[in-house]
Design an enzyme around this catalytic site. Structure first.
Site, mmCIF file in Angstrom:
data_model
loop_
_atom_site.group_PDB
_atom_site.id
_atom_site.type_symbol
_atom_site.label_atom_id
_atom_site.label_comp_id
_atom_site.label_asym_id
_atom_site.label_seq_id
_atom_site.Cartn_x
_atom_site.Cartn_y
_atom_site.Cartn_z
ATOM 1 N N ASP A 137 -6.382 -8.249 1.889
ATOM 2 C CA ASP A 137 -6.459 -9.706 1.747
ATOM 3 C C ASP A 137 -7.364 -10.081 0.582
ATOM 4 O OD1 ASP A 137 -4.929 -9.839 4.066
ATOM 5 O OD2 ASP A 137 -6.659 -10.136 5.375
ATOM 6 N N ASN B 295 0.847 -1.180 0.000
ATOM 7 C CA ASN B 295 0.000 0.000 0.000
ATOM 8 C C ASN B 295 0.891 1.241 0.000
ATOM 9 O OD1 ASN B 295 0.818 0.541 2.712
ATOM 10 N ND2 ASN B 295 -0.882 -0.690 3.516
ATOM 11 N N GLU C 243 3.428 1.491 2.964
ATOM 12 C CA GLU C 243 4.491 0.478 2.873
ATOM 13 C C GLU C 243 5.500 0.835 1.793
ATOM 14 O OE1 GLU C 243 1.563 -3.163 4.363
ATOM 15 O OE2 GLU C 243 1.832 -2.738 2.218
#
Length: 313
Positions: free
Chosen positions: A266, A198, A201
């Protein structure tokens, strides 16, 4: 005049092995009626409790919800929570290859929900022992021939200390290797097929950017240095951007009411894994994953998207 019909991909033929940090998500729902006289905090009177698969287990749950054959390799404690995870995997049609570690407790994320909002989260976690991790790597190598796509779900909880070896072994067998990364060092993911960071990150790895051009340059430099086929940047309300050797493909966020972003990443990586395993191209896989992410943020907690919700059939 004939109408062209869209044929949904054969996701039920895809075999996805998810490896990573397995968690149990517990939700306590209650009513908030007053402030505590002991401290300036709300009192939540618990009325309902739920448990759901979390972390890497939620990735496997999402893949199974789409109809894929999903397997899960990870570590849980030899405790009641670990048994609960096993039971939910079985109920969800997920093949469990969990290692039970006597030395630790199962990772639990406990969320307290009041008035449909998360009031508090309490985490219980310990890293797995070395012996269990070595055994897990041996089993991983034995499972590789049975799966098409490998998803390495890293939540920085200690289950993927051997991630470089896992990538090497999987790529040697020409598997698609997808990684949801964590931490300040992405070099351990070198050689994977695709990374799905993301914004936060990615920023920790390449630094800030001031323009789309600068972002593209930094993302492509990282992709090349890690020998990736692709890098998918998930950008919350800004959508997603895919960087490959030959292209930059951006897709805006699927506009929906955002209720809860828990587990949306996820859902995205599980959907991409299923689509790529079914033979979809990068752009189609990203578009479908973006649509899945847009659906799941409209649900409370770590939720899933079904094949019917995605394709209407």
């Amino acid at each position: 005049m004939s109408l062209t019909t869209y044929t949904a991909p054969a996701l039920d033929k895809v075999r996805v092995l998810v490896v990573g940090d397995v968690m149990l998500d517990r939700y306590w729902f209650g009513d908030v009626g007053r402030i505590s006289p002991e401290a300036p905090v709300p009192i939540v009177r618990i009325e309902k409790r739920e448990a759901r698969l979390g972390g890497a287990a939620n990735v496997a749950r999402n893949a199974a919800a789409l109809g894929a054959h999903a397997g899960l390799l990870g570590v849980v404690g030899a405790d009641e929570a670990g048994s609960e995870v096993e039971q939910m995997l079985h109920a969800g049609g997920i093949h469990s290859f969990l290692k039970r570690d006597e030395a630790i407790s199962t990772i639990i994320k406990l969320r307290v929900i009041g008035r449909q909002q998360q009031m508090l989260r309490i985490d219980f976690e310990e890293p797995p022992s070395d012996v269990v991790l070595r055994n897990k790597l041996t089993q991983y190598r034995a499972l590789l021939p049975d799966y098409d796509v490998i998803v390495l779900s890293d939540y920085a909880k200690g289950s993927l200390v051997n991630v470089s070896d896992m990538i090497m072994y999987a790529r040697a067998e020409n598997k698609i290797v997808m990684v949801d990364p964590k931490g300040d060092d992405f070099t351990r993911y070198t050689g994977a097929t695709v990374l799905t960071p993301n914004k936060g990150e990615l920023k920790r790895i390449v630094g800030s950017w001031n323009s789309e051009e600068q972002l593209t340059e930094k993302a492509q430099n990282l992709r090349e240095s890690l020998l990736l086929e692709a890098l998918l940047l998930t950008r919350s309300e800004e959508g997603m951007t895919l960087y490959t050797r030959t292209d930059r493909f951006h897709i805006p966020a699927d506009a929906r009411e955002v209720f809860d972003v828990s587990g949306a990443g996820d859902t995205v990586i599980a959907t991409m894994a299923a689509m790529l395993g079914a033979g979809a191209g990068w752009n189609e896989a990203v578009q479908t994953a973006n649509r899945a992410g847009g659906i799941v943020v409209g649900k409370l907690g770590t939720a899933t998207v079904t094949r019917a919700e995605l394709f209407g059939a």
